[in-house]
Design a protein around this motif. Structure first.
Motif, PDB file in Angstrom:
ATOM      1  N   THR A  15      -3.636  73.697  38.995  1.00  0.00           N
ATOM      2  CA  THR A  15      -5.048  73.926  38.682  1.00  0.00           C
ATOM      3  C   THR A  15      -5.640  75.066  39.511  1.00  0.00           C
ATOM      4  N   GLY A  16      -4.965  75.462  40.580  1.00  0.00           N
ATOM      5  CA  GLY A  16      -5.250  76.693  41.314  1.00  0.00           C
ATOM      6  C   GLY A  16      -6.717  76.970  41.593  1.00  0.00           C
ATOM      7  N   LEU A  17      -7.133  78.218  41.316  1.00  0.00           N
ATOM      8  CA  LEU A  17      -8.529  78.631  41.453  1.00  0.00           C
ATOM      9  C   LEU A  17      -9.078  78.751  40.029  1.00  0.00           C
ATOM     10  N   SER A  18      -9.749  77.689  39.602  1.00  0.00           N
ATOM     11  CA  SER A  18     -10.030  77.604  38.167  1.00  0.00           C
ATOM     12  C   SER A  18     -11.024  78.629  37.649  1.00  0.00           C
ATOM     13  N   THR A  19     -11.819  79.234  38.525  1.00  0.00           N
ATOM     14  CA  THR A  19     -12.820  80.190  38.034  1.00  0.00           C
ATOM     15  C   THR A  19     -12.410  81.637  38.298  1.00  0.00           C
ATOM     16  N   LYS A  20     -11.190  81.826  38.816  1.00  0.00           N
ATOM     17  CA  LYS A  20     -10.795  83.176  39.224  1.00  0.00           C
ATOM     18  C   LYS A  20      -9.697  83.740  38.321  1.00  0.00           C
ATOM     19  N   PRO A  21      -9.676  85.053  38.168  1.00  0.00           N
ATOM     20  CA  PRO A  21      -8.748  85.669  37.208  1.00  0.00           C
ATOM     21  C   PRO A  21      -7.310  85.777  37.717  1.00  0.00           C
ATOM     22  N   ALA A  22      -6.384  85.846  36.768  1.00  0.00           N
ATOM     23  CA  ALA A  22      -4.978  86.086  37.086  1.00  0.00           C
ATOM     24  C   ALA A  22      -4.270  86.572  35.835  1.00  0.00           C
ATOM     25  N   VAL A  68       5.069  77.464  11.735  1.00  0.00           N
ATOM     26  CA  VAL A  68       3.684  77.107  11.417  1.00  0.00           C
ATOM     27  C   VAL A  68       2.741  78.167  11.995  1.00  0.00           C
ATOM     28  N   PRO A  69       1.998  78.859  11.140  1.00  0.00           N
ATOM     29  CA  PRO A  69       1.063  79.859  11.671  1.00  0.00           C
ATOM     30  C   PRO A  69      -0.018  79.190  12.519  1.00  0.00           C
ATOM     31  N   CYS A  70      -0.269  79.682  13.707  1.00  0.00           N
ATOM     32  CA  CYS A  70      -1.390  79.165  14.504  1.00  0.00           C
ATOM     33  C   CYS A  70      -1.691  80.150  15.627  1.00  0.00           C
ATOM     34  N   VAL A  71      -2.885  80.045  16.159  1.00  0.00           N
ATOM     35  CA  VAL A  71      -3.308  80.941  17.239  1.00  0.00           C
ATOM     36  C   VAL A  71      -3.736  80.101  18.434  1.00  0.00           C
ATOM     37  N   VAL A  72      -3.243  80.487  19.610  1.00  0.00           N
ATOM     38  CA  VAL A  72      -3.647  79.837  20.858  1.00  0.00           C
ATOM     39  C   VAL A  72      -4.253  80.911  21.758  1.00  0.00           C
ATOM     40  N   ILE A  73      -5.435  80.636  22.280  1.00  0.00           N
ATOM     41  CA  ILE A  73      -6.041  81.559  23.242  1.00  0.00           C
ATOM     42  C   ILE A  73      -5.839  80.982  24.640  1.00  0.00           C
ATOM     43  N   ASP A  74      -5.203  81.751  25.503  1.00  0.00           N
ATOM     44  CA  ASP A  74      -4.970  81.327  26.893  1.00  0.00           C
ATOM     45  C   ASP A  74      -5.735  82.287  27.803  1.00  0.00           C
ATOM     46  N   VAL A  75      -6.917  81.866  28.246  1.00  0.00           N
ATOM     47  CA  VAL A  75      -7.691  82.707  29.165  1.00  0.00           C
ATOM     48  C   VAL A  75      -7.139  82.438  30.568  1.00  0.00           C
ATOM     49  N   GLN A  76      -6.419  83.432  31.092  1.00  0.00           N
ATOM     50  CA  GLN A  76      -5.618  83.205  32.295  1.00  0.00           C
ATOM     51  C   GLN A  76      -6.455  83.115  33.566  1.00  0.00           C
ATOM     52  N   ARG A  77      -6.177  82.090  34.363  1.00  0.00           N
ATOM     53  CA  ARG A  77      -6.829  81.888  35.649  1.00  0.00           C
ATOM     54  C   ARG A  77      -5.774  81.743  36.741  1.00  0.00           C
ATOM     55  N   ARG A  78      -6.223  81.855  37.991  1.00  0.00           N
ATOM     56  CA  ARG A  78      -5.288  81.840  39.113  1.00  0.00           C
ATOM     57  C   ARG A  78      -4.679  80.475  39.358  1.00  0.00           C
ATOM     58  N   SER A 122      -2.151  91.605  42.943  1.00  0.00           N
ATOM     59  CA  SER A 122      -3.124  90.769  43.640  1.00  0.00           C
ATOM     60  C   SER A 122      -2.925  89.348  43.150  1.00  0.00           C
ATOM     61  N   TYR A 123      -2.994  88.406  44.076  1.00  0.00           N
ATOM     62  CA  TYR A 123      -2.762  87.015  43.677  1.00  0.00           C
ATOM     63  C   TYR A 123      -3.639  86.084  44.489  1.00  0.00           C
ATOM     64  N   ASN A 124      -4.834  86.617  44.883  1.00  0.00           N
ATOM     65  CA  ASN A 124      -5.777  85.807  45.659  1.00  0.00           C
ATOM     66  C   ASN A 124      -7.011  85.453  44.841  1.00  0.00           C
ATOM     67  N   GLY A 125      -6.949  85.702  43.541  1.00  0.00           N
ATOM     68  CA  GLY A 125      -8.098  85.418  42.700  1.00  0.00           C
ATOM     69  C   GLY A 125      -9.079  86.572  42.643  1.00  0.00           C
ATOM     70  N   GLU A 126      -8.759  87.656  43.372  1.00  0.00           N
ATOM     71  CA  GLU A 126      -9.642  88.817  43.365  1.00  0.00           C
ATOM     72  C   GLU A 126      -9.102  89.853  42.380  1.00  0.00           C
TER      73      GLU A 126
END
Lengths: 188, 369
Positions: free
Chosen positions: B106-113, B92-102, B352-356
Motif C-alpha cells: 500500500t506504500g505511499l498511497s497519494t504519491k506518484p510512481a 475478452v476485450p476490456c480496459v483497466v486503468i491503473d493510476v500508479q502510486r508509490r 526517484s522512488y521516494n514519492g517525489e
C-alpha cells in the motif's frame, strides 16, 4: 508589501493543512484563468489524511504551452499553517512574495512577507471554512493573476444559495484587505 | 479538466456502458465520475466488494456485449491479475486503468510512481501479452483511453491505461471532441449460422468475431486450453497455435499499436526516453540543454507494451547518450532500452522512488550541467 509581477506567466503555491480547501482554491484559480483564455496546469500534493498533514496545491498560468507541470520559480506563495510557512519562508529571502496566516503561524517580518489573520477574519465573517477563498481574494488583488470578476464567476458556477453568497463576500473581504493598503504590487 | 475525469470521459466517448470498481487513491475520481455519468447514459455502475470481483464483473459484462472497464491502483491491480489472465486466454476485450502510486504494497498511497511497468507486462503468469498505454497530459488521458477501448475491441485483449498519480490528479485546459470526431471501434460480431460459430479461430486480421452472451450464439469461454469452439482441448498443436496466436494478434498490428511522440529528435546527440509525467520534466530538460547548445531530444513512449523497440533502436543508434528518467528504483524501461541498444550503449538512469517527482534539474544533473 512587495511583489514582482512578470505579467506573462504566474506560478503559484498554496500551502497549508489538509481540509483548509487549498486544492479547491488552486482549482478555482485555474478555472478563473481558463475563463480568461489562459493555459493552466494545476497539481497537488498531500498525504493520506483527509484532514491535517501538509497539503499543497500548485497552479501555473501561462499564455503558452506549459511543458513541466510543477512550479519551479513561484511568483507568490500562500501559507495557512506554521508548518507550511516554515517550509516556504526561505523563499521570501529570494524575493518571492509570501502571504501567510497570522492566526495559525508565528508572525515574521520581511520585505516580501505579508501576514494577515485570514483564519480569524474568515471566522469573524461567519465561516472559517471559507479561509481559502478569502486568502485567494487577497492574493489576486495584490498580484492580478486573474480578474476578481473571473473568480466571482467561478464561485457562482460552483456554489449555490447561501454558500455562494458567503464565498462571494469572502472574496470581496479578501480583496478589501489589500485595497485598503496603498500599493499592491510593483512591476519587475 | 482532471486527468482521471478525462479518462472516464474518454471511456464514455469510446462507448463504455459498464464500470465495476472498488475506489482506490489515486484513481477514485474515475469511479466517482462513472457513478454519476453511467446512469445518465443508460449504462451500469457497480461498486464491488473488491478488485477481484471488479475485474470479474467487467469480464462478464464484456462477454455480454458491453464495452466495460475498471479503474484501480497498484494494490488493486495486483488483485486483478488472475482474472486478467482469464481475459487474455478468453480473448475478452476490456480496459483497466491503473493510476500508479508509490509502493511496494500500500506504500505511499497519494504519491506518484512508475513502479508497475513490469507488472503491466508480466503481472499474469503463463506466457501472455497485453497492451499498455501511458498518457502524459490530460488530453492524452482522454485520447489514449479511447484508443485503449479501440485496441481492446479490435484485438480482443485487455488493454491497460497506466498514468502515474501526477497525471491522474493533474488539471489542464481540455475540451473533449464532439462525437464522431475521433474514431471509435466496435468489436467484430459473427454473422453466420449460430451452430457453426467458432469464437476462438482467427480471421486474416488475427482475431475471430465475438458474439454476446444472451444472443443466439451459445459458446463456452474457458481459462483452460481450448480449441476453436472454446471447449477443452489438450492437443499440443492446438496449444502451440493458441499461445502463438495470443501474441501474434498483437505482433502483427505492432506498428498500429505502438504510439510514440518525438520532440526535437532529428539531430539529437542526447536522447531522453520518457513516459507519463517524466516526459514533461524530460522535455523541459531538453529545452534547457538546447539553450546551452547541446542537441537534446525526447522520445515519449505512450505505448509501453508492446515495447517501442524499433523507435528506440532508430533514435538510440544516432544518439551519443541516452537518458531514461523513471519514478522507479530499478529502471524498468531503462532495462528494455538497454536490451535494444546493447550493453555498450551509454544509457544513464535517473530514478526517484521516494514519492517525489523527477524535476528537470534531476535530469540535467546526470549530464553534469
Amino acid at each position: 508589501m512587495k511583489i514582482k509581477n512578470n505579467e506573462k506567466r504566474y506560478e503559484v503555491i498554496l500551502a497549508g493543512s489538509g481540509g483548509q480547501g487549498l486544492v479547491l482554491s488552486g482549482i478555482m484559480l485555474g478555472e478563473a484563468a481558463v475563463l480568461e483564455g489562459r493555459v493552466v496546469v494545476q497539481t497537488q500534493s498531500y498525504g493520506i489524511a483527509s484532514r491535517g498533514g501538509l497539503s499543497l496545491a500548485e497552479v501555473i498560468i501561462d499564455r503558452e504551452e506549459i511543458v513541466y507541470q510543477q512550479v519551479q520559480t513561484p511568483d507568490i506563495i500562500l501559507t495557512l499553517t506554521e508548518e507550511a510557512l516554515e517550509k516556504f519562508a526561505p523563499y521570501a529571502d529570494k524575493g518571492i512574495a509570501i502571504f501567510y496566516d497570522t492566526t495559525l503561524a508565528k508572525v515574521r517580518t520581511g520585505e516580501y512577507l505579508t501576514g494577515y489573520p485570514f483564519t480569524q477574519i474568515a471566522s469573524d465573517l461567519g465561516n472559517v471554512g471559507s479561509v481559502n477563498i478569502l486568502s485567494l481574494g487577497a492574493m489576486i488583488t495584490a498580484l492580478p493573476m486573474v480578474k476578481t470578476e473571473s473568480l466571482a464567476q467561478v464561485i457562482r458556477k460552483r456554489f449555490r444559495g447561501q454558500a455562494q453568497e458567503m464565498n462571494l463576500a469572502m472574496l470581496q473581504a479578501g480583496a478589501d484587505l489589500i485595497r485598503k493598503g496603498e500599493r499592491t504590487w510593483e512591476p519587475s | 479538466m482532471q486527468g482521471n475525469q478525462a479518462m472516464s470521459e474518454g471511456a464514455i466517448y469510446a462507448g463504455a456502458k459498464f464500470f465495476a470498481g472498488y475506489p482506490i487513491t489515486p484513481s477514485s475520481e474515475i469511479a466517482e465520475e462513472c457513478s454519476k455519468v453511467m446512469l445518465k447514459i443508460g449504462g451500469i455502475y457497480m461498486q464491488m466488494e473488491d478488485e477481484i470481483a471488479s475485474i470479474a464483473a467487467v469480464i462478464g459484462a464484456s462477454l455480454a456485449g458491453a464495452k466495460a472497464f475498471t479503474a484501480t491502483s497498484g494494490p488493486g491491480f495486483s488483485l486483478m491479475q488472475e482474472n486478467l489472465g482469464l481475459a487474455v486466454m478468453g480473448e475478452v476485450p476490456c480496459v483497466v486503468i491503473d493510476v500508479q502510486r508509490r509502493g511496494p504494497s500500500t506504500g505511499l498511497s497519494t504519491k506518484p510512481a512508475q513502479g508497475d511497468v513490469m507488472q503491466l507486462r508480466w503481472g499474469r503468469h503463463g506466457d501472455q501479452a497485453v497492451i499498455a498505454l501511458c498518457p502524459a497530459t490530460v488530453a492524452e488521458c482522454f485520447f489514449m483511453t479511447v484508443k485503449a477501448f479501440n485496441f481492446a475491441e479490435k484485438f480482443r485483449v485487455p488493454v491497460i491505461v497506466a498514468p502515474d498519480e501526477i497525471i491522474g490528479h493533474m488539471r489542464e485546459n481540455f475540451s473533449p471532441p464532439a462525437p464522431g470526431e475521433v474514431e471509435v471501434v466496435d468489436r467484430k460480431t459473427p454473422s453466420g449460422p449460430p451452430r457453426e460459430y467458432l469464437p476462438f479461430t482467427a480471421d486474416p486480421d488475427g482475431v475471430a468475431p465475438l458474439a454476446s452472451y444472451g444472443s443466439d450464439y451459445v459458446f463456452h469461454v474457458s481459462s483452460s486450453m481450448h480449441g476453436p469452439d472454446g471447449c477443452s482441448n489438450n492437443d499440443p498443436d492446438n496449444a502451440a497455435w493458441r499461445v502463438a496466436q495470443l501474441h501474434r494478434k498483437i505482433e502483427m498490428h505492432r506498428d498500429e499499436i505502438v504510439i510514440c511522440k518525438t520532440f526535437s529528435t532529428e539531430d539529437a546527440d542526447i536522447l531522453l526516453i520518457a513516459y507519463g509525467a517524466t516526459t514533461r520534466a524530460s522535455r523541459a530538460a531538453a529545452l534547457e540543454l538546447r539553450k546551452r547548445g547541446v542537441g537534446a531530444g525526447v522520445l515519449q513512449l505512450i505505448t509501453l507494451w508492446p515495447f517501442a523497440d524499433k523507435e528506440v533502436a532508430m533514435l538510440g543508434a544516432r544518439a551519443k547518450a541516452v537518458i531514461v528518467p523513471e519514478m522507479n528504483y530499478g529502471g524498468q524501461i531503462a532495462g528494455e532500452v538497454q536490451k535494444v541498444l546493447g550493453s555498450g550503449a551509454d544509457i544513464r538512469r535517473v530514478n526517484s522512488y521516494n514519492g517525489e517527482i523527477i524535476t528537470p534539474q534531476d535530469i540535467l544533473q546526470v549530464m553534469k550541467m
